[in-house]
Design a protein around this motif. Structure first.
Motif, PDB file in Angstrom:
ATOM      1  N   ALA A 149      34.908 113.875  40.407  1.00 38.78           N
ATOM      2  CA  ALA A 149      34.366 114.863  41.342  1.00 38.78           C
ATOM      3  C   ALA A 149      32.983 115.326  40.915  1.00 38.78           C
ATOM      4  O   ALA A 149      32.097 115.539  41.754  1.00 38.78           O
ATOM      5  N   ALA A 150      32.781 115.476  39.604  1.00 40.05           N
ATOM      6  CA  ALA A 150      31.468 115.899  39.105  1.00 40.05           C
ATOM      7  C   ALA A 150      30.411 114.848  39.394  1.00 40.05           C
ATOM      8  O   ALA A 150      29.272 115.166  39.756  1.00 40.05           O
ATOM      9  N   THR A 151      30.794 113.581  39.258  1.00 40.62           N
ATOM     10  CA  THR A 151      29.863 112.495  39.551  1.00 40.62           C
ATOM     11  C   THR A 151      29.633 112.378  41.052  1.00 40.62           C
ATOM     12  O   THR A 151      28.502 112.174  41.508  1.00 40.62           O
ATOM     13  N   LEU A 152      30.706 112.515  41.814  1.00 43.59           N
ATOM     14  CA  LEU A 152      30.596 112.438  43.273  1.00 43.59           C
ATOM     15  C   LEU A 152      29.653 113.496  43.815  1.00 43.59           C
ATOM     16  O   LEU A 152      28.927 113.257  44.791  1.00 43.59           O
ATOM     17  N   ILE A 169      26.104 112.392  44.175  1.00 46.34           N
ATOM     18  CA  ILE A 169      25.865 111.576  45.369  1.00 46.34           C
ATOM     19  C   ILE A 169      25.818 112.470  46.601  1.00 46.34           C
ATOM     20  O   ILE A 169      24.944 112.343  47.455  1.00 46.34           O
ATOM     21  N   ALA A 170      26.776 113.398  46.681  1.00 44.66           N
ATOM     22  CA  ALA A 170      26.849 114.279  47.847  1.00 44.66           C
ATOM     23  C   ALA A 170      25.589 115.128  47.986  1.00 44.66           C
ATOM     24  O   ALA A 170      25.123 115.383  49.102  1.00 44.66           O
ATOM     25  N   ASP A 171      25.020 115.572  46.863  1.00 42.66           N
ATOM     26  CA  ASP A 171      23.800 116.388  46.919  1.00 42.66           C
ATOM     27  C   ASP A 171      22.672 115.635  47.630  1.00 42.66           C
ATOM     28  O   ASP A 171      21.907 116.233  48.399  1.00 42.66           O
ATOM     29  N   ALA A 172      22.567 114.336  47.346  1.00 45.82           N
ATOM     30  CA  ALA A 172      21.524 113.541  48.001  1.00 45.82           C
ATOM     31  C   ALA A 172      21.780 113.439  49.499  1.00 45.82           C
ATOM     32  O   ALA A 172      20.835 113.499  50.309  1.00 45.82           O
ATOM     33  N   PHE A 173      23.038 113.290  49.878  1.00 44.49           N
ATOM     34  CA  PHE A 173      23.360 113.224  51.305  1.00 44.49           C
ATOM     35  C   PHE A 173      23.119 114.569  51.991  1.00 44.49           C
ATOM     36  O   PHE A 173      22.752 114.612  53.174  1.00 44.49           O
ATOM     37  N   VAL A 174      23.315 115.668  51.281  1.00 37.91           N
ATOM     38  CA  VAL A 174      22.998 116.994  51.828  1.00 37.91           C
ATOM     39  C   VAL A 174      21.510 117.072  52.150  1.00 37.91           C
ATOM     40  O   VAL A 174      21.108 117.588  53.209  1.00 37.91           O
ATOM     41  N   GLU A 175      20.685 116.553  51.254  1.00 38.23           N
ATOM     42  CA  GLU A 175      19.241 116.553  51.493  1.00 38.23           C
ATOM     43  C   GLU A 175      18.876 115.666  52.679  1.00 38.23           C
ATOM     44  O   GLU A 175      17.993 116.000  53.473  1.00 38.23           O
ATOM     45  N   LEU A 176      19.551 114.541  52.808  1.00 39.66           N
ATOM     46  CA  LEU A 176      19.302 113.666  53.957  1.00 39.66           C
ATOM     47  C   LEU A 176      19.706 114.355  55.254  1.00 39.66           C
ATOM     48  O   LEU A 176      19.026 114.221  56.274  1.00 39.66           O
ATOM     49  N   ALA A 220      29.342 110.460  50.911  1.00 41.53           N
ATOM     50  CA  ALA A 220      29.397 110.220  49.463  1.00 41.53           C
ATOM     51  C   ALA A 220      30.659 109.453  49.091  1.00 41.53           C
ATOM     52  O   ALA A 220      30.620 108.505  48.305  1.00 41.53           O
ATOM     53  N   GLU A 221      31.795 109.853  49.664  1.00 43.29           N
ATOM     54  CA  GLU A 221      33.046 109.147  49.381  1.00 43.29           C
ATOM     55  C   GLU A 221      33.012 107.726  49.920  1.00 43.29           C
ATOM     56  O   GLU A 221      33.514 106.786  49.286  1.00 43.29           O
ATOM     57  N   GLY A 222      32.416 107.556  51.106  1.00 44.32           N
ATOM     58  CA  GLY A 222      32.321 106.226  51.682  1.00 44.32           C
ATOM     59  C   GLY A 222      31.435 105.309  50.860  1.00 44.32           C
ATOM     60  O   GLY A 222      31.760 104.131  50.654  1.00 44.32           O
ATOM     61  N   LEU A 228      23.747 101.553  51.932  1.00 43.70           N
ATOM     62  CA  LEU A 228      22.987 102.780  52.151  1.00 43.70           C
ATOM     63  C   LEU A 228      22.315 102.807  53.514  1.00 43.70           C
ATOM     64  O   LEU A 228      22.196 103.855  54.150  1.00 43.70           O
ATOM     65  N   ASP A 229      21.863 101.649  53.995  1.00 45.47           N
ATOM     66  CA  ASP A 229      21.169 101.594  55.278  1.00 45.47           C
ATOM     67  C   ASP A 229      22.057 102.043  56.436  1.00 45.47           C
ATOM     68  O   ASP A 229      21.562 102.415  57.504  1.00 45.47           O
ATOM     69  N   VAL A 230      23.373 102.011  56.238  1.00 46.95           N
ATOM     70  CA  VAL A 230      24.292 102.484  57.282  1.00 46.95           C
ATOM     71  C   VAL A 230      24.113 103.977  57.515  1.00 46.95           C
ATOM     72  O   VAL A 230      24.256 104.466  58.630  1.00 46.95           O
ATOM     73  N   TRP A 231      23.756 104.722  56.449  1.00 48.20           N
ATOM     74  CA  TRP A 231      23.721 106.174  56.552  1.00 48.20           C
ATOM     75  C   TRP A 231      22.351 106.766  56.803  1.00 48.20           C
ATOM     76  O   TRP A 231      22.233 107.778  57.474  1.00 48.20           O
ATOM     77  N   TYR A 232      21.322 106.205  56.218  1.00 53.17           N
ATOM     78  CA  TYR A 232      20.044 106.884  56.372  1.00 53.17           C
ATOM     79  C   TYR A 232      18.995 105.971  56.984  1.00 53.17           C
ATOM     80  O   TYR A 232      19.019 104.762  56.799  1.00 53.17           O
ATOM     81  N   ALA A 233      18.070 106.614  57.687  1.00 54.32           N
ATOM     82  CA  ALA A 233      16.988 105.861  58.310  1.00 54.32           C
ATOM     83  C   ALA A 233      16.037 105.363  57.236  1.00 54.32           C
ATOM     84  O   ALA A 233      15.778 106.052  56.252  1.00 54.32           O
ATOM     85  N   PRO A 234      15.496 104.132  57.360  1.00 56.58           N
ATOM     86  CA  PRO A 234      14.540 103.615  56.374  1.00 56.58           C
ATOM     87  C   PRO A 234      13.349 104.561  56.213  1.00 56.58           C
ATOM     88  O   PRO A 234      12.897 105.178  57.170  1.00 56.58           O
TER      89      PRO A 234
END
Length: 236
Positions: free
Chosen positions: A144-147, A150-157, A173-175, A206-212
């Protein structure tokens, strides 16, 4: 600082000796697991390797499962450190890319440790030994600490409107973790697929989630991760 008396010095020496033996047990256990896999580790084999009686080992670790818990703990700490090394990357998409690569590199560089961390059957005695008094595994807490990194970066996105409308950061992040684990597991198990280099698979995930970034096309790469020598898992 007050000087220790004879009794205190003896107590301190015994404590240091116990700690040194514990570290030696873990060191040899780590070597056996890396070389032969966790299934090959036994308390008797370990005792012979360090030239101690099995009874001496049980003073430090109650069972083989107890050693597994300690090795898992070390593995999760190493994986998190690999992620933390990239937290200074400002762009969250680039940070996720670096973390994804670090995850796959860790799994392929430490195959037996990775198997122990993430591929040991949940019903095994070793996995059961990883649970605390409340039934919550230390591995789950470490994961969970490591996850969260990852989640923090997705929050920023998400804040930058670079995620699909219904994509929750924690779910992303889980996906992503599931995708990364799949890449490592397939490579470690010598599956015929995927044939695509692991680094490219990370970027495609990663390209599935964020725009280039800046409207550029997804970046292809020829970077290849090294797979364990003992199995035919090389990328092509």
């Amino acid at each position: 600082m007050p000087r220790m008396g004879p009794q205190e010095r003896r107590t301190e020496q015994r404590r240091e000796q116990r700690q040194a033996l514990r570290e030696r047990i873990l060191e040899v256990s780590r070597e056996i697991v890396k070389r032969e896999g966790f299934a090959s580790l036994s308390m008797r084999k370990l005792a012979e390797a360090i030239d101690y009686s099995p009874a001496a080992l049980y003073l430090h670790f109650k069972s083989r499962g107890d050693i597994a818990r300690a090795l898992r703990r070390e593995g999760h700490a190493s994986l998190r450190d690999a992620f933390v090394a990239h937290t200074s990357i400002a762009d969250p998409a680039a940070r996720l890319n670096a973390m994804g690569r670090a995850y796959v590199e860790f799994g392929l560089a430490e195959p037996e440790t990775y198997r122990l961390m993430f591929m040991e059957p949940a019903g095994s005695a070793e996995a059961a030994a990883d649970a605390d008094d409340n039934g919550n595994g230390h591995a789950a807490e470490s994961g969970a600490a490591t996850l969260s990194l990852i989640a923090d970066a997705f929050v920023e996105l998400r804040a930058a409107d670079r995620l699909p409308p219904r994509a929750a950061p924690i779910a992303c992040a889980e996906g992503l973790w599931a995708n990364l684990h799949g890449i490592v597991a397939l490579k470690l198990n010598g599956a015929a697929l995927p044939e695509t280099p692991a680094a490219t698979l990370v970027e495609l995930s990663l390209d599935v989630w964020y725009a280039p970034v800046n409207g550029t096309e997804p970046r292809g790469t020829e970077t290849r991760f090294n797979s364990p020598d003992r199995s035919d898992t090389s990328t092509r």
